[in-house]
Design a protein around this motif. Sequence first.
Motif, PDB file in Angstrom:
ATOM      1  N   ILE A   1       0.842  -1.209   0.000  1.00  0.00           N
ATOM      2  CA  ILE A   1       0.000   0.000   0.000  1.00  0.00           C
ATOM      3  C   ILE A   1       0.870   1.250   0.000  1.00  0.00           C
TER       4      ILE A   1
ATOM      5  N   ILE B   1       2.110   1.790  -3.418  1.00  0.00           N
ATOM      6  CA  ILE B   1       1.024   2.295  -4.280  1.00  0.00           C
ATOM      7  C   ILE B   1       0.791   3.787  -4.015  1.00  0.00           C
ATOM      8  N   MET B   2       0.821   4.133  -2.722  1.00  0.00           N
ATOM      9  CA  MET B   2       0.601   5.543  -2.363  1.00  0.00           C
ATOM     10  C   MET B   2       1.751   6.426  -2.868  1.00  0.00           C
TER      11      MET B   2
ATOM     12  N   PHE C   1       3.611   5.861  -5.492  1.00  0.00           N
ATOM     13  CA  PHE C   1       3.776   5.799  -6.939  1.00  0.00           C
ATOM     14  C   PHE C   1       3.450   7.131  -7.655  1.00  0.00           C
ATOM     15  N   PRO C   2       2.275   7.730  -7.390  1.00  0.00           N
ATOM     16  CA  PRO C   2       1.980   8.994  -8.087  1.00  0.00           C
ATOM     17  C   PRO C   2       3.014  10.079  -7.798  1.00  0.00           C
ATOM     18  N   ALA C   3       3.444  10.137  -6.528  1.00  0.00           N
ATOM     19  CA  ALA C   3       4.436  11.159  -6.174  1.00  0.00           C
ATOM     20  C   ALA C   3       5.741  10.918  -6.937  1.00  0.00           C
TER      21      ALA C   3
ATOM     22  N   ILE D   1       6.022   9.381  -9.803  1.00  0.00           N
ATOM     23  CA  ILE D   1       5.777   9.720 -11.214  1.00  0.00           C
ATOM     24  C   ILE D   1       5.937  11.236 -11.414  1.00  0.00           C
ATOM     25  N   MET D   2       5.286  11.990 -10.519  1.00  0.00           N
ATOM     26  CA  MET D   2       5.339  13.457 -10.633  1.00  0.00           C
ATOM     27  C   MET D   2       6.787  13.947 -10.495  1.00  0.00           C
TER      28      MET D   2
END
Lengths: 305, 469
Positions: A21, A24-25, A27-29, A31-32
């Motif tokens: 988890i 997953i949490m 991951f977006p950060a 990517i950015m």
Amino acid sequence: MKHGKKDHNSITNLDKRDMKIAYIMLFPALIMLTIFVIIPLIMAIQKSFYDWNFYVESIFVGFENYKIIVNTVYFQKAVVNAVKFIVLIVPLMLLVSFGFAHVLKNLTSKMATMIKTAIYIPGIISGIAASVIFIFVMDYKGGIINQVLMQLGFDRVAFLNNPFWASVAIIIPTVWLGLGGNTILMYAGLMNVPSEYYEAASVDGATSFKQLIYITIPQMKNIFVLMCISLTTGTLQMFDIPYMLTGGGPSNSTLTPMLYLYNNYRDTSKGMGYTIAGAVLMLIIITAINSVVFAVIRSEKTVEG
Amino acid sequence: MKLRKMVAMVLTGMMLILALSGCSADNAETSADKPKDSSSTDTKTETETKTETKTETDSETPASTKEPVTVVVWNQIFEEWNQEFFTQKAEEYNALGRGYVVEQSFIAGDAWTERMTAAQAGGTAPDTYVLSYNGIVSAARDSMILPLDDLLPAEAFNDLNDNVKEMVSYDGKYWAYPQLVEPSTVLYYRTDLFEEAGITKVPTTWDELIEAAKKLTTNDMFGLSIPDFPSMGWCTWGLQHATSGHLAINDNWDAPLIDQGYIDLANFYKECYDTGVVPEQSLAGYATMQDFGEGNVAMKFCGSWGVAQIINDYPELADKFAVAAPPTKDGNQDTVLATNGGWTYVIDAKTDAAEGAADYISWLLAEDIETSAEFFQLASYAKAAPRKSVTEYLNANAGDSTWAETVNYVSAHAISEPIYPWDISVAVALMFENTALGMMSAEDAAAETTASIQAIIDNQGLAGKNPRK
């Protein structure tokens, strides 16, 4: 004991699920960060070695862009100015915010909260807005100070056309903007110093000054170091206030490296690689300063006080 | 645990959507900048307005069988009337149905470099855009714009004044089509205040100028406004040449030429400060007539564009001001007095609508005389036309414009803007600043500037790289 240690180090199924988890949490950060920081940084470093052109094939020039920027008199002047501002702003900010924090510590909590809010307000104003405010204050013809001077029978002062006053005009809003945040930081540091130290010192007959020198300052060493880093890097990157107030003048006395690079970027007669090399150079300088200071912190093991 | 996973998934999804929408918003803007079909909608921002008029193509034109090609035009925001004029012209052009549809954006000058650089880097530069004369050579040299010789008819270039032909040429080709020429320096003065002060002769020498400024200086008004120091980098080029007979470096770009003429000019600025006839700190930038219009100064150096500013923004001064050629050290006004600047249209090298862009430029600037002349009439005859035929038309129709003659005179005595790196002009501006503010003598400032320029030449390897040589 052995069994307990094994339990402590092993990763349970629950931990594995939590880690999933967590990833997953994150991951977006990530990517950015990759899109907006890491890739542009790599591209910038790459472009700094090229005579970069959008329309024809860019030419690899090695360290030529770095050689040019390092030897540019205006960039050298801008770096010297930045050092001058560091020498003036960092100690001034440390002193003022330390003083304010001390005052806050000795106030009742209700009063302290009110003053904390009051001094933090400039911190939420942007540098551009603060510059506009100070233009109204220091303007040659319609500025408040000159109006007062004229009412008192003095001549107007061209604050922004005098190297000394122009530097003062940059320093005042810079300190004003940063005062709130830095005072809160200092205040938090002060509140973390165990009161037992002071009680013991009082019993031993230590004066307030001795308590300041032998207890407060050593205990707040990490706060001072942290503030030195952030103020130094912030001053090296100073752009908005000189841009708005002085444009780097008079006689380039308030030209900062970032302002020089910005002006350079707007000069279409020069290649872009040259400006990027300057930006990368500043990145290296700032990173080096941070690395050195962090190394000092780690080596002295002062974290736990 | 399922709930936590779901929450994590939802949060992740939301963040990705936010990230992607951020990217797509940027894309949307980019596509709005350069739409490839005619169905895009207009957008308006603080710095940008778009004009697009779509028309039914005439059934007799060859273009009637297919969709008109969109030509994206980037224009700069200048005066309000200027923007209205070009908006109207784009609409008129689109109504003609010549097979192309112009989509024009107006972008503020202070955002221009950022927007253009980003567009060029991203391959979304406009098909045609305005470019100042001194940017043509570097753009042509770097293959950023197309030569226009094969895109515009030869007559279009034959009609240009000779000095303008040179300004848009590089390496034997024409790279831009001129919109206007404006001298960078003329002297504006208040006729009513001259009369009150008993000044009967318009100053032609620096001494006369300072004497007049002394008479005009009061507690509420300064006699003269000279350029602010950052602007001295460019707006003194003409005076530098008038005083010394050359610019700051030689034609081969291998040696500085800071001589007595530069020292004299620096001392002139110092005298302006020392006598108190100019404000110690500029009250307005060089390019704006605000200080003159608001009655803070009685005389001001500015480009010829200031005429239209006064007439439009300060109509109460319209019959109280006049324009003169800039005074020189010895009063000789049959010498170089200014530089000719101004704007041209160029075609982006990566455009896929070169013919459409050329068609619009030709229609707007190079064909009908009255279409071109209309702009100069709106500009109150304060800008010079680059075409011989338009100049003749304007001379015959200028009416009682008192300044048209002066503007044309100064323009005829102006040289084109130098194309050497801006750093050199900054070094010269610093010399004037250091002298005027009393930081060092003019001689010492000249020596320092000479050393700075030599360092720039060596550091940037400029020797022998003058593209015009």
